[in-house]
Design a protein around this motif. Structure first.
Motif, PDB file in Angstrom:
ATOM      1  N   LEU A 280      50.963  12.355  35.464  1.00 57.59           N
ATOM      2  CA  LEU A 280      52.244  12.344  34.739  1.00 57.59           C
ATOM      3  C   LEU A 280      52.796  10.927  34.639  1.00 57.59           C
ATOM      4  O   LEU A 280      53.341  10.529  33.608  1.00 57.59           O
ATOM      5  CB  LEU A 280      53.258  13.264  35.427  1.00 57.59           C
ATOM      6  N   ASP A 281      52.622  10.170  35.709  1.00 60.45           N
ATOM      7  CA  ASP A 281      53.080   8.783  35.709  1.00 60.45           C
ATOM      8  C   ASP A 281      52.361   7.972  34.627  1.00 60.45           C
ATOM      9  O   ASP A 281      52.983   7.237  33.855  1.00 60.45           O
ATOM     10  CB  ASP A 281      52.789   8.209  37.108  1.00 60.45           C
ATOM     11  N   ARG A 282      51.042   8.129  34.567  1.00 58.20           N
ATOM     12  CA  ARG A 282      50.269   7.410  33.552  1.00 58.20           C
ATOM     13  C   ARG A 282      50.680   7.842  32.145  1.00 58.20           C
ATOM     14  O   ARG A 282      50.787   7.022  31.221  1.00 58.20           O
ATOM     15  CB  ARG A 282      48.774   7.697  33.714  1.00 58.20           C
ATOM     16  N   LEU A 283      50.875   9.151  31.953  1.00 68.26           N
ATOM     17  CA  LEU A 283      51.243   9.649  30.625  1.00 68.26           C
ATOM     18  C   LEU A 283      52.617   9.119  30.205  1.00 68.26           C
ATOM     19  O   LEU A 283      52.828   8.781  29.035  1.00 68.26           O
ATOM     20  CB  LEU A 283      51.206  11.176  30.611  1.00 68.26           C
ATOM     21  N   ASN A 284      53.541   9.037  31.163  1.00 66.59           N
ATOM     22  CA  ASN A 284      54.853   8.468  30.842  1.00 66.59           C
ATOM     23  C   ASN A 284      54.730   7.018  30.393  1.00 66.59           C
ATOM     24  O   ASN A 284      55.387   6.591  29.436  1.00 66.59           O
ATOM     25  CB  ASN A 284      55.793   8.559  32.048  1.00 66.59           C
TER      26      ASN A 284
ATOM     27  N   VAL B 219      43.249   8.517  31.739  1.00 69.28           N
ATOM     28  CA  VAL B 219      43.770   9.832  32.143  1.00 69.28           C
ATOM     29  C   VAL B 219      42.678  10.890  31.941  1.00 69.28           C
ATOM     30  O   VAL B 219      42.456  11.743  32.814  1.00 69.28           O
ATOM     31  CB  VAL B 219      45.043  10.209  31.344  1.00 69.28           C
ATOM     32  N   ALA B 220      41.988  10.820  30.807  1.00 72.96           N
ATOM     33  CA  ALA B 220      40.915  11.785  30.539  1.00 72.96           C
ATOM     34  C   ALA B 220      39.850  11.718  31.640  1.00 72.96           C
ATOM     35  O   ALA B 220      39.390  12.756  32.140  1.00 72.96           O
ATOM     36  CB  ALA B 220      40.278  11.511  29.175  1.00 72.96           C
ATOM     37  N   LEU B 221      39.482  10.503  32.017  1.00 74.18           N
ATOM     38  CA  LEU B 221      38.462  10.343  33.063  1.00 74.18           C
ATOM     39  C   LEU B 221      38.931  10.956  34.379  1.00 74.18           C
ATOM     40  O   LEU B 221      38.162  11.643  35.063  1.00 74.18           O
ATOM     41  CB  LEU B 221      38.159   8.850  33.250  1.00 74.18           C
ATOM     42  N   GLY B 222      40.193  10.741  34.722  1.00 70.52           N
ATOM     43  CA  GLY B 222      40.743  11.329  35.947  1.00 70.52           C
ATOM     44  C   GLY B 222      40.717  12.850  35.903  1.00 70.52           C
ATOM     45  O   GLY B 222      40.335  13.506  36.880  1.00 70.52           O
ATOM     46  N   LEU B 223      41.084  13.414  34.762  1.00 66.83           N
ATOM     47  CA  LEU B 223      41.078  14.874  34.630  1.00 66.83           C
ATOM     48  C   LEU B 223      39.653  15.423  34.685  1.00 66.83           C
ATOM     49  O   LEU B 223      39.410  16.484  35.271  1.00 66.83           O
ATOM     50  CB  LEU B 223      41.736  15.288  33.309  1.00 66.83           C
TER      51      LEU B 223
ATOM     52  N   GLN C 260      45.706  30.044  37.955  1.00 71.79           N
ATOM     53  CA  GLN C 260      45.761  29.486  39.300  1.00 71.79           C
ATOM     54  C   GLN C 260      46.090  28.007  39.149  1.00 71.79           C
ATOM     55  O   GLN C 260      46.197  27.500  38.055  1.00 71.79           O
ATOM     56  CB  GLN C 260      44.392  29.627  39.967  1.00 71.79           C
ATOM     57  N   ALA C 261      46.218  27.309  40.232  1.00 73.54           N
ATOM     58  CA  ALA C 261      46.446  25.863  40.160  1.00 73.54           C
ATOM     59  C   ALA C 261      45.247  25.207  39.470  1.00 73.54           C
ATOM     60  O   ALA C 261      44.104  25.531  39.788  1.00 73.54           O
ATOM     61  CB  ALA C 261      46.618  25.311  41.560  1.00 73.54           C
ATOM     62  N   PRO C 262      45.487  24.289  38.531  1.00 79.09           N
ATOM     63  CA  PRO C 262      44.362  23.618  37.877  1.00 79.09           C
ATOM     64  C   PRO C 262      43.728  22.592  38.807  1.00 79.09           C
ATOM     65  O   PRO C 262      44.302  22.243  39.844  1.00 79.09           O
ATOM     66  CB  PRO C 262      45.016  22.935  36.678  1.00 79.09           C
ATOM     67  N   GLY C 263      42.553  22.107  38.413  1.00 76.93           N
ATOM     68  CA  GLY C 263      41.789  21.190  39.251  1.00 76.93           C
ATOM     69  C   GLY C 263      42.526  19.906  39.577  1.00 76.93           C
ATOM     70  O   GLY C 263      42.247  19.260  40.584  1.00 76.93           O
ATOM     71  N   TYR C 264      43.488  19.524  38.716  1.00 76.68           N
ATOM     72  CA  TYR C 264      44.147  18.221  38.898  1.00 76.68           C
ATOM     73  C   TYR C 264      45.409  18.302  39.751  1.00 76.68           C
ATOM     74  O   TYR C 264      46.172  17.318  39.816  1.00 76.68           O
ATOM     75  CB  TYR C 264      44.483  17.614  37.527  1.00 76.68           C
ATOM     76  N   THR C 265      45.644  19.449  40.380  1.00 77.35           N
ATOM     77  CA  THR C 265      46.891  19.620  41.133  1.00 77.35           C
ATOM     78  C   THR C 265      47.166  18.455  42.089  1.00 77.35           C
ATOM     79  O   THR C 265      48.278  17.933  42.152  1.00 77.35           O
ATOM     80  CB  THR C 265      46.852  20.950  41.915  1.00 77.35           C
TER      81      THR C 265
ATOM     82  N   SER D 207      52.053  15.640  28.570  1.00 80.29           N
ATOM     83  CA  SER D 207      52.794  15.604  29.847  1.00 80.29           C
ATOM     84  C   SER D 207      53.315  16.995  30.202  1.00 80.29           C
ATOM     85  O   SER D 207      53.237  17.429  31.352  1.00 80.29           O
ATOM     86  CB  SER D 207      53.988  14.643  29.749  1.00 80.29           C
ATOM     87  N   ARG D 208      53.830  17.699  29.197  1.00 76.87           N
ATOM     88  CA  ARG D 208      54.363  19.032  29.434  1.00 76.87           C
ATOM     89  C   ARG D 208      53.248  19.974  29.899  1.00 76.87           C
ATOM     90  O   ARG D 208      53.449  20.809  30.780  1.00 76.87           O
ATOM     91  CB  ARG D 208      54.999  19.560  28.148  1.00 76.87           C
TER      92      ARG D 208
END
Lengths: 109, 109, 109, 109
Positions: D28-32, D68-72, D16-21, C42-43
């Motif tokens: 973050l919601d899923r990871l929480n 989450v991995a698939l989304g990233l 720079q901003a990563p692809g998942y911006t 998350s971080r």
């Protein structure tokens, strides 16, 4: 693939019927279908079929192989592991260890 | 396995060479070996080989299939996805969606 | 996650110690580490870390979770399945079925 | 977990901003939620819950992590890989190689 090793049973003694004996025809049937699936995938590649369609069939064949593995694991626990635990407790430990290593590989750890 | 659908390219147009053209012989070679592995597994079952030994070979064949899938995914992203994104941006979205669904199945989600 | 169901033992009777009792501290230790890994991921996302680096950590956490699963499966077969098969054969069938369904989910079939 | 490495972008240049911006809040919601799932699993072990019930929750958490991995992966291919291929072809090769290695780990090969 090394498949030529001398057959061995649970205790390193002369071979007995394996745990999957009752489902042998079913496992062979599934494996024959998978062999056909692999041949079909080769044909798709030969015919320049679209990558994604080939990948879809590879996933289906992988799943079918894992189904056979699951069936064999079920047979193995029901018959080999349980029988050893019941009738030959001194060899149970090696059965558990062996099962654990097999699951580790199946889970790809 | 449904492998008879009309070949289609990225845009639903007449077929072009798929992304894996440069590795076609390599993929076919691997698939032939896997077909032999499956046949070997059938032989092990026919011969009443020990469950755990059969499972070990199924895991090896599964891994080999996944290696082919990984190679095809690599070819697909390098060629089909990139080319579409570069030359035909209006169709890029469907390429990404299709790749995502394929990865979802490959990751067994 | 539904974790509030009434605890049940192998036979639907009042709870007994689960199969993993002997490894409880070890499993909790691993789970605590995994919780820390997830927090670290998350971080990374909060800090806009590179996608691939995040993915590498997700794969590591997934692997760590599967290690806990493998340990629990090992405990379960050694204790719960074997004990039921030995002392309460009429309930062994449901143990095997339950294990099979659990392995099916773990193998993502 | 090593998460302290200096952030780097596609080209080893300042971040720079990563692809998942665009999906950062969602990830973050899923990871929480996953962190909560892991905590729930620890609580189940502390409470001596039945092995199979713990395993079921571990499988659910594993699946959520893979989502989450698939989304990233999706974000990464859409943004990072495509952008590099379009605007900086000399670095595209390293992007493809990096993606391939990441998929190899995700598929656990």
């Amino acid at each position: 693939m090394t498949t030529a090793a001398t057959p061995r049973d649970a205790h390193g003694q002369p071979p007995q019927a394996p745990g999957y004996t009752g489902h042998k025809a079913d496992h062979l049937d599934r494996l024959n279908k998978i062999e056909g699936q692999i041949r079909g995938i080769s044909r798709m590649v030969t015919d320049d079929r679209y990558c994604i369609d080939v990948l879809t069939q590879i996933t289906a064949a992988t799943r079918a192989l894992q189904e056979v593995a699951l069936g064999l694991l079920d047979d193995h626990v029901r018959v080999c592991v349980t029988d050893t635990a019941r009738t030959d407790p001194t060899h149970a430990e090696e059965k558990y260890t062996e099962l654990n290593e097999t699951l580790r590989r199946a889970l790809r750890l």
